[in-house]
Design an enzyme around this catalytic site. Structure first.
Site, PDB file in Angstrom:
ATOM      1  N   HIS A  99       0.873  -1.170   0.000  1.00 56.02           N
ATOM      2  CA  HIS A  99       0.000   0.000   0.000  1.00 56.02           C
ATOM      3  C   HIS A  99       0.918   1.230   0.000  1.00 56.02           C
ATOM      4  CE1 HIS A  99      -2.264  -3.011   2.432  1.00 56.02           C
ATOM      5  NE2 HIS A  99      -3.368  -2.459   1.972  1.00 56.02           N
ATOM      6  N   ASP A 102       2.357   1.979   3.365  1.00 60.44           N
ATOM      7  CA  ASP A 102       3.407   1.074   3.870  1.00 60.44           C
ATOM      8  C   ASP A 102       4.785   1.571   3.459  1.00 60.44           C
ATOM      9  OD1 ASP A 102       1.202  -0.590   4.328  1.00 60.44           O
ATOM     10  OD2 ASP A 102       1.543  -1.714   2.474  1.00 60.44           O
TER      11      ASP A 102
HETATM   12  C1  XUL Z   1      -7.297  -6.518   5.083  1.00 62.59           C
HETATM   13  C2  XUL Z   1      -6.581  -6.991   3.876  1.00 62.59           C
HETATM   14  C3  XUL Z   1      -5.756  -5.977   3.162  1.00 62.59           C
HETATM   15  C4  XUL Z   1      -5.783  -6.134   1.678  1.00 62.59           C
HETATM   16  C5  XUL Z   1      -5.104  -5.027   0.919  1.00 62.59           C
HETATM   17  O1  XUL Z   1      -8.047  -7.486   5.707  1.00 62.59           O
HETATM   18  O2  XUL Z   1      -6.644  -8.143   3.543  1.00 62.59           O
HETATM   19  O3  XUL Z   1      -4.460  -6.058   3.644  1.00 62.59           O
HETATM   20  O4  XUL Z   1      -5.211  -7.330   1.290  1.00 62.59           O
HETATM   21  O5  XUL Z   1      -5.582  -3.777   1.218  1.00 62.59           O
END
Ligand code: XUL
Ligand code: CO
Length: 431
Positions: A99, A102
């Protein structure tokens, strides 16, 4: 670079009898299974958020981890990237997922945050070129900041919708820049807490238009990766719009986006939705929507998304059975959306969590391949439906014609065993 991972050897395949903790017993990257190497089947990916950004907090307590790269400036963001690539080297991990939040801290304004993202993805791009490690997917974190507490694309405030559009555009641009093979949308706050303040129909329209704009933008910039939606029924929202595979299929049909978007299916999310992982995978495959998987496990007593590393070979075998049966991954892969427990403080824990999970997935993949190659399970399934081959074209008939046949042919169905226990025994022979 710091000495965080110092002393940890690169993990290599030593076979099932190895006594070395820092070795693979089942994951042999170059071993060919059903015509493809395990590396190419499994396409392992490390999640930047759990392994490098998560501080070890829970609802009752804060940070437990001490990492040399924790800090709110770009120098720490770069140190985090250095250490991440060191971990990818140790694990022989071919992919990672991220993300925006991150990778780098946000700044005061959107423009500054955007510039910081460019700076860190440029930095990471150089490391990718040096190492050959690739990006499985990128995504936008639209669930942590307070501005998105009532949703991103589904927020009642149009300014949040605008902000979300700008954020996703930036993350798509940088995913493409890094050669990311997929772009993921997980609607963490795209849902509601209470219907008392929520116009559910309007929010669903906003989500549909938003996704259509994402798809249009993909075509506009010529991005060749796959757009993936990740289903989850609740948490953090009480109810999330992307509840499960079936719900998203209806949503895609409604907005004419089938064929444009596939799914990233997570083990723990399937369980939260009251399904098995293999159910969600099989349904997605049957609808042509199977894209990628987030591999983990939930604690089966706790009832929330604990994101633990997978450790159950029979379960992963059934999951990879569906993946292999559908033809295997194309742009997708096995992303470890998994984190060590908050008491697992050491660098070794971070490495060994992944090593065990890679081995569990490899053992599951090999068992799934044996099941498919042997063919007994599929033969039993085919045999169960064999009557349809001789029944005529029932599905293109009509009720009265069918009713007439029942009388004319004296139709009188005789129930046959479903043979569940025999099939369960059969599956256990491959594990
Ligand atoms: C949350 C989840 C996230 C997604 C990406 O439960 O799985 O980490 O994979 O946003
Ligand atoms: Co996930």
């Amino acid at each position: 670079m710091t000495d965080f991972f110092q002393g940890i050897p690169q993990i290599r395949f030593e076979g099932p009898d190895s006594q070395n903790e820092f070795a693979f017993r089942h994951y042999n990257p170059d071993e060919v299974v059903m015509g493809k190497t395990m590396k190419d089947h499994l396409r392992f990916s490390v999640a930047w958020w759990h392994s490098f950004a998560w501080p070890g907090g829970d609802p009752f307590g804060g940070q437990t981890f001490e990492r040399p790269w924790f800090g709110d400036d770009m120098a720490h963001a770069k140190l985090k990237a250095d250490e991440a690539f060191e971990m990818f080297r140790i694990l022989q991990a071919p992919y990672f997922a991220w993300h925006d939040l991150d990778l780098r801290p946000e700044a005061e304004t959107f423009a500054e945050s955007r510039a910081r993202l460019t700076e860190i993805t440029d930095y990471i791009g150089e490391k990718m070129a040096q190492t050959g490690v690739k990006c499985l997917w990128g995504t936008a974190n639209m669930f942590t900041h307070r501005r998105v507490m009532a949703g991103a694309a589904t927020n009642p405030d149009p300014e949040v919708f605008l902000y979300a559009a700008a954020t996703v555009k930036a993350c798509m641009d940088d995913t493409m820049k890094l050669g990311g093979e997929n772009y993921v949308l997980w609607g963490g706050r795209e849902g509601y807490e209470t219907l008392l303040n929520t116009d559910l129909g309007k929010e669903r329209q906003q989500a549909g238009r938003f996704l259509s704009m994402v798809v249009d933008y993909k075509h506009k910039i010529g991005y060749k990766g796959t757009i993936l939606i990740e289903p989850k029924p609740q948490e953090p929202s009480k109810h999330q719009y992307d509840y499960d595979v079936g719900t998203i299929y209806g949503f895609l049909k409604d907005f004419g986006l089938e064929g444009e978007v596939k799914l990233n299916i997570e083990q723990g999310h399937a369980i939260l939705a009251g399904h098995s992982f293999e159910h969600e995978l099989a349904l997605a495959a049957s609808l042509g929507l199977l894209g990628s998987i987030d591999m983990n496990r939930n604690d089966y007593q706790s009832g929330w998304d604990t994101d633990q590393f997978p450790n159950n070979v029979p379960e992963t075998a059934l999951a990879y059975y569906e993946v292999l049966k559908s033809g295997g991954f194309t742009t997708g892969g096995t992303n470890f959306d998994s984190k060590v427990r908050r008491q697992s403080l050491d660098a070794e824990d971070l490495i060994l969590g992944h090593v065990g999970a890679m081995d569990v997935c490899a053992a599951g993949l090999k068992a799934a391949a044996r099941m498919l190659e042997d063919g007994k399970l599929e033969a039993a399934r085919t045999e169960r439906y064999a009557g349809w081959d001789k029944a005529g074209d029932l599905l293109n008939s009509d009720l009265s014609t069918l009713a007439d046949r029942v009388v004319a042919e004296g139709i009188d169905p005789h129930p046959r065993s479903g043979r569940q226990e025999r099939l369960e025994n059969l599956v256990n022979r491959y594990l």
